[in-house]
Motif scaffolding. Structure first.
Motif, PDB file in Angstrom:
ATOM      1  N   LEU A  36       0.479  -0.991  -0.003  1.00  0.00           N
ATOM      2  CA  LEU A  36      -0.174  -0.455   0.001  1.00  0.00           C
ATOM      3  C   LEU A  36       0.850   0.808   0.322  1.00  0.00           C
ATOM      4  O   LEU A  36       2.145   1.120   0.531  1.00  0.00           O
ATOM      5  CB  LEU A  36      -1.105   0.184   1.118  1.00  0.00           C
ATOM      6  N   THR A  37       0.389   2.493  -0.480  1.00  0.00           N
ATOM      7  CA  THR A  37       1.126   3.298  -0.168  1.00  0.00           C
ATOM      8  C   THR A  37      -0.072   4.192   0.648  1.00  0.00           C
ATOM      9  O   THR A  37      -0.949   3.963   1.332  1.00  0.00           O
ATOM     10  CB  THR A  37       0.661   4.435  -1.913  1.00  0.00           C
ATOM     11  N   ILE A  38       0.882   5.469   1.234  1.00  0.00           N
ATOM     12  CA  ILE A  38       0.063   5.918   2.488  1.00  0.00           C
ATOM     13  C   ILE A  38      -1.251   6.370   2.070  1.00  0.00           C
ATOM     14  O   ILE A  38      -2.303   6.997   2.763  1.00  0.00           O
ATOM     15  CB  ILE A  38       1.298   7.374   3.150  1.00  0.00           C
ATOM     16  N   ASP A 138       2.316  -2.954   6.992  1.00  0.00           N
ATOM     17  CA  ASP A 138       2.437  -1.598   5.858  1.00  0.00           C
ATOM     18  C   ASP A 138       3.398  -0.964   6.497  1.00  0.00           C
ATOM     19  O   ASP A 138       3.860  -0.087   5.150  1.00  0.00           O
ATOM     20  CB  ASP A 138       1.377  -1.556   5.620  1.00  0.00           C
ATOM     21  N   PHE A 139       3.368  -0.667   8.092  1.00  0.00           N
ATOM     22  CA  PHE A 139       4.081   1.071   8.123  1.00  0.00           C
ATOM     23  C   PHE A 139       4.616   0.534   8.614  1.00  0.00           C
ATOM     24  O   PHE A 139       4.401  -0.186   9.757  1.00  0.00           O
ATOM     25  CB  PHE A 139       2.978   2.431   7.440  1.00  0.00           C
ATOM     26  N   GLY A 163       9.302   4.433   1.519  1.00  0.00           N
ATOM     27  CA  GLY A 163       8.384   4.398   1.402  1.00  0.00           C
ATOM     28  C   GLY A 163       7.290   4.112   2.764  1.00  0.00           C
ATOM     29  O   GLY A 163       6.111   4.204   2.085  1.00  0.00           O
ATOM     30  N   MET A 164       8.228   3.136   3.431  1.00  0.00           N
ATOM     31  CA  MET A 164       6.959   2.641   4.653  1.00  0.00           C
ATOM     32  C   MET A 164       7.186   3.495   5.863  1.00  0.00           C
ATOM     33  O   MET A 164       6.185   3.181   7.462  1.00  0.00           O
ATOM     34  CB  MET A 164       7.747   1.408   4.937  1.00  0.00           C
ATOM     35  N   PHE A 165       7.581   4.703   6.320  1.00  0.00           N
ATOM     36  CA  PHE A 165       8.096   5.379   7.599  1.00  0.00           C
ATOM     37  C   PHE A 165       6.500   6.104   7.706  1.00  0.00           C
ATOM     38  O   PHE A 165       6.660   7.162   6.574  1.00  0.00           O
ATOM     39  CB  PHE A 165       9.558   5.955   7.196  1.00  0.00           C
ATOM     40  N   VAL A 166       5.841   6.626   8.782  1.00  0.00           N
ATOM     41  CA  VAL A 166       4.877   7.439   9.298  1.00  0.00           C
ATOM     42  C   VAL A 166       5.380   8.202  10.455  1.00  0.00           C
ATOM     43  O   VAL A 166       5.302   7.719  10.727  1.00  0.00           O
ATOM     44  CB  VAL A 166       3.656   6.989   8.815  1.00  0.00           C
ATOM     45  N   PRO A 167       5.965   9.410  10.536  1.00  0.00           N
ATOM     46  CA  PRO A 167       6.257  10.342  11.255  1.00  0.00           C
ATOM     47  C   PRO A 167       5.249  10.454  12.675  1.00  0.00           C
ATOM     48  O   PRO A 167       4.181  10.173  12.070  1.00  0.00           O
ATOM     49  CB  PRO A 167       7.017  10.940  10.883  1.00  0.00           C
ATOM     50  N   THR A 168       5.437  10.674  13.567  1.00  0.00           N
ATOM     51  CA  THR A 168       4.983  10.531  15.409  1.00  0.00           C
ATOM     52  C   THR A 168       5.231  11.544  15.366  1.00  0.00           C
ATOM     53  O   THR A 168       6.722  11.913  15.495  1.00  0.00           O
ATOM     54  CB  THR A 168       4.512   9.431  15.611  1.00  0.00           C
ATOM     55  N   GLN A 169       4.698  12.420  16.271  1.00  0.00           N
ATOM     56  CA  GLN A 169       5.389  13.462  17.097  1.00  0.00           C
ATOM     57  C   GLN A 169       5.734  13.038  18.406  1.00  0.00           C
ATOM     58  O   GLN A 169       4.752  12.809  19.618  1.00  0.00           O
ATOM     59  CB  GLN A 169       4.315  14.736  17.054  1.00  0.00           C
TER      60      GLN A 169
END
Length: 347
Positions: A36-38, A138-139, A163-169
């Motif tokens: 999947l893409t984001i 997936d991520f 392209g599998m990294f999703v940032p958090t704060q």
């Protein structure tokens, strides 16, 4: 359709039990696991399975900063299944340092976080393509700050490139290192605290001299607290007395003003007493100046109640027997002659 319902674990619908522990492969998907893409995941596709998001860490002294990061990972997509990897004590002590909590304690802490669907024990320090494929990830969710460790400038570099990294704060002001710093900085305070709660000096790794010093300080603090309590009670008592005194003085002033007002109303220049005195003085003066009228007849005498007559005394009888004196010389001569005639008769 029935086959699709059993192809992948569903997120927990209730919070009545902790999250499950992951097996060697935590996804029994028989359907193809498409990449999947984001953008696709944010649109809510695919519809036949949740988006599997992985977040890893040490999670020592689990705190609100950890929970907020996991909350963000859970809410990245409309339908998210969150897997949390927790590194073992061995890997953590080797690459990062000593932990306060054991790995079992850290596993259990994560299982009871409401955002976690699955806990993966003994997670790898570096994520390999084989690991991601095995768990159908997936991520990967983590804060965007480069994490240098195990000889790498950023252990998530290859995940970002794929392209599998999703940032958090990150949550500012709270971290495991901050909590440990507070304890180290105020070590004496916490050592005394635990001694007071029944821990032994041996359990706290405190020397004999320090133990006695801490216990003495605890006694001094208790005495200070007692003195402070007495002072507070004394202040409260003095405040109550002052309040009562103020009320009494205020009431006394009100009564004094009322008394003075009544006194002036009665005895003042235009007071009631002066008017009464003037009226009485005028009546007395007019009575003194006006002539008295003579009475027409003597006032009747009241009759005394009738009493039985008492027998006359000898003196009274003698006076009664004595002849009354003559009213004239002739009468006196007649009375003398009668007396002499009486004497002759007796002879």
């Amino acid at each position: 359709m029935e086959e699709l319902e059993h192809t992948c674990p569903h997120p927990r619908t209730t919070l009545t039990e902790p999250a499950i522990f992951a097996r060697e492969t935590s996804c029994d998907c028989r359907a193809p696991h498409e990449k999947l893409t984001i953008a696709q995941a944010r649109r809510g596709t695919p519809v036949d399975r949740p988006v599997r998001v992985y977040a890893d860490g040490i999670f020592d002294l689990f705190h609100s900063g950890h929970a907020r990061a996991l909350m963000q990972a859970k809410n990245l997509f409309p339908n998210t299944y969150l897997i949390v990897g927790v590194c073992s004590d061995e890997l953590t002590h080797k690459y990062k340092g000593f932990t306060v909590m054991t790995e079992l304690e850290r596993y259990e802490a994560l299982r009871h976080c409401r955002y976690v669907d699955e806990v993966l024990r003994d997670a790898p320090w570096t994520l390999t393509p084989e690991f991601l494929e095995t768990h159908k990830i997936d991520f990967v969710a983590h804060d965007d700050i480069p994490y240098s460790s195990a000889g790498s400038e950023d252990v998530y570099k290859h995940i970002k490139e794929a392209g599998m990294f999703v940032p958090t704060q990150r949550t500012e002001g709270i971290s495991t290192s901050d909590i440990i710093t507070r304890i180290v900085r105020d070590y004496d305070v916490y050592a005394r605290r635990n001694l007071q709660r029944g821990y032994t000096a041996k359990e706290l790794n405190v020397s004999y001299i320090n133990e006695k010093k801490y216990r003495l300080q605890n006694q001094v603090d208790r005495m200070k607290e007692k003195v402070r309590t007495v002072e507070e009670k004394s202040k409260h008592f003095v405040y109550r007395v002052e309040e009562k005194s103020h009320d009494l003085i205020q009431k006394w002033e009100e009564k004094s003003r009322e008394f003075i007002g009544n006194f002036l109303e009665l005895f003042g220049p235009d007071g009631t007493w002066k008017q009464v005195f003037q009226e009485r003085s005028g009546r007395m003066l007019s009575y003194a100046l006006s002539p008295r009228e003579s009475p027409c007849s003597s006032p009747p005498h009241e009759l005394s109640p009738v009493r039985s007559p008492s027998p006359p005394s000898p003196i009274a009888r003698w006076h009664a027997a004595r002849p009354s004196p003559p009213a004239s010389p002739k009468g006196a001569t007649a009375s003398i002659s009668s007396m002499s005639e009486g004497d002759e008769d007796e002879k």
